[in-house]
Design a protein around this motif. Sequence first.
Motif, PDB file in Angstrom:
ATOM      1  N   SER A  91       0.827  -1.209   0.000  1.00  0.00           N
ATOM      2  CA  SER A  91       0.000   0.000   0.000  1.00  0.00           C
ATOM      3  C   SER A  91       0.863   1.261   0.000  1.00  0.00           C
ATOM      4  CB  SER A  91      -0.927   0.010   1.211  1.00  0.00           C
ATOM      5  OG  SER A  91      -0.170  -0.048   2.405  1.00  0.00           O
ATOM      6  N   GLU A 128       1.218   3.198  -3.460  1.00  0.00           N
ATOM      7  CA  GLU A 128       0.172   4.169  -3.807  1.00  0.00           C
ATOM      8  C   GLU A 128       0.289   5.412  -2.935  1.00  0.00           C
ATOM      9  OE1 GLU A 128      -3.899   3.164  -2.810  1.00  0.00           O
ATOM     10  OE2 GLU A 128      -4.688   4.479  -4.392  1.00  0.00           O
ATOM     11  N   ARG A 139      -2.364  -1.779  -6.352  1.00  0.00           N
ATOM     12  CA  ARG A 139      -3.698  -1.617  -5.796  1.00  0.00           C
ATOM     13  C   ARG A 139      -4.029  -0.137  -5.685  1.00  0.00           C
ATOM     14  NH1 ARG A 139      -3.068  -4.822  -0.360  1.00  0.00           N
ATOM     15  NH2 ARG A 139      -0.887  -4.266  -0.625  1.00  0.00           N
ATOM     16  N   CYS A 140      -5.041   0.244  -6.463  1.00  0.00           N
ATOM     17  CA  CYS A 140      -5.504   1.618  -6.364  1.00  0.00           C
ATOM     18  C   CYS A 140      -6.682   1.646  -5.399  1.00  0.00           C
ATOM     19  CB  CYS A 140      -5.932   2.122  -7.740  1.00  0.00           C
ATOM     20  SG  CYS A 140      -6.563   3.777  -7.676  1.00  0.00           S
ATOM     21  N   THR A 141      -6.437   2.181  -4.204  1.00  0.00           N
ATOM     22  CA  THR A 141      -7.536   2.222  -3.234  1.00  0.00           C
ATOM     23  C   THR A 141      -8.231   3.576  -3.248  1.00  0.00           C
ATOM     24  OG1 THR A 141      -6.081   2.907  -1.435  1.00  0.00           O
ATOM     25  CG2 THR A 141      -6.318   0.541  -1.792  1.00  0.00           C
ATOM     26  N   GLU A 142      -7.963   4.331  -4.302  1.00  0.00           N
ATOM     27  CA  GLU A 142      -8.634   5.608  -4.544  1.00  0.00           C
ATOM     28  C   GLU A 142      -8.449   6.584  -3.394  1.00  0.00           C
ATOM     29  OE1 GLU A 142     -10.015   5.234  -8.483  1.00  0.00           O
ATOM     30  OE2 GLU A 142     -10.107   6.930  -7.109  1.00  0.00           O
TER      31      GLU A 142
END
Lengths: 165, 165
Positions: free
Chosen positions: A5, A8, B91-94
């Motif tokens: 994570s 990102e 992972r794009c968790t916006e």
Amino acid sequence: MKLGSGVEWSIHCLALLGALPPGRSLRLEKLAEFHNLKVAYLRKHFQALSKAGLVATVTGPQGGYRLGRSSDKISLLDIYIALEGDDHCFRCTEIRQDGPCANPALDKPSYSIPCNIAVSMWKAEDAWRKELAKVSIADVLGATAKQVSSEKMERMAQWLTEALA
Amino acid sequence: MKLGSGVEWSIHCLALLGALPPGRSLRLEKLAEFHNLKVAYLRKHFQALSKAGLVATVTGPQGGYRLGRSSDKISLLDIYIALEGDDHCFRCTEIRQDGPCANPALDKPSYSIPCNIAVSMWKAEDAWRKELAKVSIADVLGATAKQVSSEKMERMAQWLTEALA
DNA sequence: GCATTGTGGATAAATTCTATCCATGATTGA
DNA sequence: TCAATCATGGATAGAATTTATCCACAATGC
């Protein structure tokens, strides 16, 4: 296989740092606040980014983080390597040298060249890395500027003014 | 970011299955033995490979596994997807929709297009996948044939004869 | 000298990976 | 027809990694 994570989080935060006025720094708590991230965990990532020279730090009042070099010289690949290391994704544990048909001593000459499976996998990783290396934080900023609504742009500018006060 | 150990194990094992005489199967215990792998855990991987159609199974005496389609139609990408799934690595968790400057309702139009960071990361993943898709188990077999000593080739042929008895 | 910032490392819960085991289903051969 | 031989599905568990926090300390500026 997943990227952590922190990748990102870090890309977004470095983009935010790229939007700072020259010479200014933003403290970590504000960076975390901007995307509602966990401060303590973001700090961990930023220590890795700092170690890798992607961010520079200023301690003391008015301190914080700023980009460690100009935004067009920080690529997505740089960020990935800073956070997750430079090892290959594909792990070749040399199982070809194991089992009843293997004889590592006898076959040493052919084992000194890398396993052809690993070579293929690593070639794919090279392609991945090449693409990541092509995109800089400056590119991200440019693309974000096109993508974000002008209303949000205003809110961001105001937030930044307040955050730097 | 690491690939699971099953990827290396499975590629090697599928290459071994590609070397079988037509119509023959090799049982899992023998596959595991060939590279000194853990049977029970290899079985887990082979169930995923079977589900994905990369291997076909024969139960009962003289049963086992064989390739699910010809070796030139099984790519490294197929194996990866079978084992680790088809989701993006990045992972794009916006997180762009979070924080004090975000207003997901107001900015819905710009949020309906993917985050430009995710687009860049996924483009790099596409390059990686393209390279993986280019290499088949037949290619692996061909390259291994060039790489392995003739002594080991003989030992392998004899082991296979015994394993299929 | 104190407040404000980052740093290094210890600690811990949650998740994932690695690995095993057991009951069951499918097939073959005697 | 049944036993042996193979795969299957899922439960279980220890180890490793990820996510996350906290504390003592260092650096800086006012």
